[in-house]
Design a protein around this motif. Structure first.
Motif, PDB file in Angstrom:
ATOM      1  N   ARG A   1     -13.312   4.531  -1.157  1.00  0.00           N
ATOM      2  CA  ARG A   1     -11.874   4.364  -1.388  1.00  0.00           C
ATOM      3  C   ARG A   1     -11.101   5.332  -0.489  1.00  0.00           C
ATOM      4  NH1 ARG A   1     -10.514   3.784  -7.416  1.00  0.00           N
ATOM      5  NH2 ARG A   1     -11.679   5.742  -7.521  1.00  0.00           N
ATOM      6  N   GLU A   2     -10.000   4.859   0.058  1.00  0.00           N
ATOM      7  CA  GLU A   2      -9.201   5.668   0.985  1.00  0.00           C
ATOM      8  C   GLU A   2      -7.723   5.537   0.628  1.00  0.00           C
ATOM      9  OE1 GLU A   2     -10.298   3.881   4.708  1.00  0.00           O
ATOM     10  OE2 GLU A   2      -8.815   2.270   4.517  1.00  0.00           O
ATOM     11  N   PRO A   3      -6.961   6.598   0.819  1.00  0.00           N
ATOM     12  CA  PRO A   3      -5.522   6.503   0.560  1.00  0.00           C
ATOM     13  C   PRO A   3      -4.840   5.687   1.639  1.00  0.00           C
ATOM     14  CG  PRO A   3      -6.068   8.666   1.404  1.00  0.00           C
ATOM     15  CD  PRO A   3      -7.363   7.959   1.222  1.00  0.00           C
ATOM     16  N   VAL A   4      -3.866   4.917   1.225  1.00  0.00           N
ATOM     17  CA  VAL A   4      -3.122   4.058   2.142  1.00  0.00           C
ATOM     18  C   VAL A   4      -1.680   4.537   2.283  1.00  0.00           C
ATOM     19  CG1 VAL A   4      -2.220   1.725   2.490  1.00  0.00           C
ATOM     20  CG2 VAL A   4      -4.561   2.053   1.650  1.00  0.00           C
ATOM     21  N   ALA A   5      -1.051   4.824   1.143  1.00  0.00           N
ATOM     22  CA  ALA A   5       0.352   5.239   1.165  1.00  0.00           C
ATOM     23  C   ALA A   5       0.654   6.009  -0.106  1.00  0.00           C
ATOM     24  CB  ALA A   5       1.272   4.021   1.270  1.00  0.00           C
ATOM     25  N   VAL A   6       1.568   6.963   0.003  1.00  0.00           N
ATOM     26  CA  VAL A   6       1.981   7.761  -1.149  1.00  0.00           C
ATOM     27  C   VAL A   6       3.494   7.835  -1.171  1.00  0.00           C
ATOM     28  CG1 VAL A   6       1.757   9.918   0.147  1.00  0.00           C
ATOM     29  CG2 VAL A   6       1.700   9.963  -2.351  1.00  0.00           C
ATOM     30  N   ILE A   7       4.039   7.870  -2.381  1.00  0.00           N
ATOM     31  CA  ILE A   7       5.478   7.944  -2.540  1.00  0.00           C
ATOM     32  C   ILE A   7       5.814   9.055  -3.520  1.00  0.00           C
ATOM     33  CG2 ILE A   7       5.538   6.199  -4.385  1.00  0.00           C
ATOM     34  CD1 ILE A   7       8.201   5.209  -3.041  1.00  0.00           C
TER      35      ILE A   7
ATOM     36  N   GLY B   1      -2.790   4.856  -7.970  1.00  0.00           N
ATOM     37  CA  GLY B   1      -3.343   5.990  -8.688  1.00  0.00           C
ATOM     38  C   GLY B   1      -2.347   7.105  -8.846  1.00  0.00           C
ATOM     39  N   THR B   2      -2.473   7.805  -9.980  1.00  0.00           N
ATOM     40  CA  THR B   2      -1.700   8.998 -10.237  1.00  0.00           C
ATOM     41  C   THR B   2      -2.333   9.745 -11.406  1.00  0.00           C
ATOM     42  OG1 THR B   2       0.535   9.860 -10.609  1.00  0.00           O
ATOM     43  CG2 THR B   2      -0.115   7.919 -11.870  1.00  0.00           C
TER      44      THR B   2
ATOM     45  N   ALA C   1       4.350  11.508  -8.391  1.00  0.00           N
ATOM     46  CA  ALA C   1       4.094  10.740  -7.181  1.00  0.00           C
ATOM     47  C   ALA C   1       2.983   9.724  -7.461  1.00  0.00           C
ATOM     48  CB  ALA C   1       3.672  11.669  -6.041  1.00  0.00           C
ATOM     49  N   VAL C   2       2.975   8.668  -6.692  1.00  0.00           N
ATOM     50  CA  VAL C   2       1.974   7.614  -6.860  1.00  0.00           C
ATOM     51  C   VAL C   2       1.392   7.264  -5.489  1.00  0.00           C
ATOM     52  CG1 VAL C   2       1.527   5.254  -7.638  1.00  0.00           C
ATOM     53  CG2 VAL C   2       3.192   6.674  -8.861  1.00  0.00           C
ATOM     54  N   THR C   3       0.122   7.000  -5.470  1.00  0.00           N
ATOM     55  CA  THR C   3      -0.582   6.658  -4.239  1.00  0.00           C
ATOM     56  C   THR C   3      -1.215   5.269  -4.345  1.00  0.00           C
ATOM     57  OG1 THR C   3      -1.116   8.987  -3.859  1.00  0.00           O
ATOM     58  CG2 THR C   3      -2.407   7.366  -2.641  1.00  0.00           C
ATOM     59  N   TRP C   4      -1.090   4.496  -3.302  1.00  0.00           N
ATOM     60  CA  TRP C   4      -1.878   3.266  -3.163  1.00  0.00           C
ATOM     61  C   TRP C   4      -3.142   3.620  -2.372  1.00  0.00           C
ATOM     62  CZ3 TRP C   4      -1.695  -1.344  -5.412  1.00  0.00           C
ATOM     63  CH2 TRP C   4      -0.507  -1.779  -5.980  1.00  0.00           C
ATOM     64  N   TYR C   5      -4.282   3.162  -2.872  1.00  0.00           N
ATOM     65  CA  TYR C   5      -5.571   3.332  -2.217  1.00  0.00           C
ATOM     66  C   TYR C   5      -6.146   1.947  -1.946  1.00  0.00           C
ATOM     67  CZ  TYR C   5      -5.460   8.000  -4.419  1.00  0.00           C
ATOM     68  OH  TYR C   5      -5.116   9.264  -4.831  1.00  0.00           O
ATOM     69  N   ARG C   6      -7.163   1.927  -1.111  1.00  0.00           N
ATOM     70  CA  ARG C   6      -7.930   0.707  -0.969  1.00  0.00           C
ATOM     71  C   ARG C   6      -9.392   1.064  -0.736  1.00  0.00           C
ATOM     72  NH1 ARG C   6      -5.627  -1.363   4.916  1.00  0.00           N
ATOM     73  NH2 ARG C   6      -6.665   0.209   6.216  1.00  0.00           N
ATOM     74  N   ARG C   7     -10.256   0.141  -1.119  1.00  0.00           N
ATOM     75  CA  ARG C   7     -11.675   0.294  -0.875  1.00  0.00           C
ATOM     76  C   ARG C   7     -12.153  -0.911  -0.081  1.00  0.00           C
ATOM     77  NH1 ARG C   7     -14.134   0.246  -5.902  1.00  0.00           N
ATOM     78  NH2 ARG C   7     -14.849  -1.888  -5.566  1.00  0.00           N
TER      79      ARG C   7
END
Length: 112
Positions: free
Chosen positions: A45-51, A97-98, A33-39
């Protein structure tokens, strides 16, 4: 060596759209799985979306639901983040991130 390279950021007006890309290498991309984060500026930094591995399951932060779409193409080792109706509060550095790794990030600035 795990590498994640984000691209696609930029300056956009409120209400505008951007699509970010994250190209992965050095591991079996299709197995994780992969996550998009943003700061955001001055924040953590915070998670935005995960797939999920196949892309069949996605989850989003409440702040972006209905506006952001995460997708992946396992044949290209790439994860995307389509962002629509951008707001000033979406400004920040976006990372994928992963496996405990992150890329260098790509800057998204929403401003008029």
């Amino acid at each position: 060596q795990v590498q994640l390279v984000e691209s696609g950021g930029g300056l956009v007006q409120p209400g505008g759209s951007l699509t970010l890309s994250c190209v992965a290498s050095g591991f079996t991309f299709s197995s994780y799985a992969v996550t998009w984060y943003r700061r955001p500026p001055g924040k953590e930094r915070e998670p935005v979306a995960v797939i999920s591995v196949t892309g069949g399951t996605t989850n989003y932060a409440d702040s972006v639901k209905g506006r952001f779409t995460i997708s992946r193409d396992n044949t290209k080792n790439t994860v995307y983040l389509q962002m629509k109706n951008l707001k000033r509060e979406d400004t920040g550095v976006y990372y994928c991130g992963t496996l405990g790794y992150w890329g260098q990030g790509t800057q998204v600035t929403v401003s008029s």
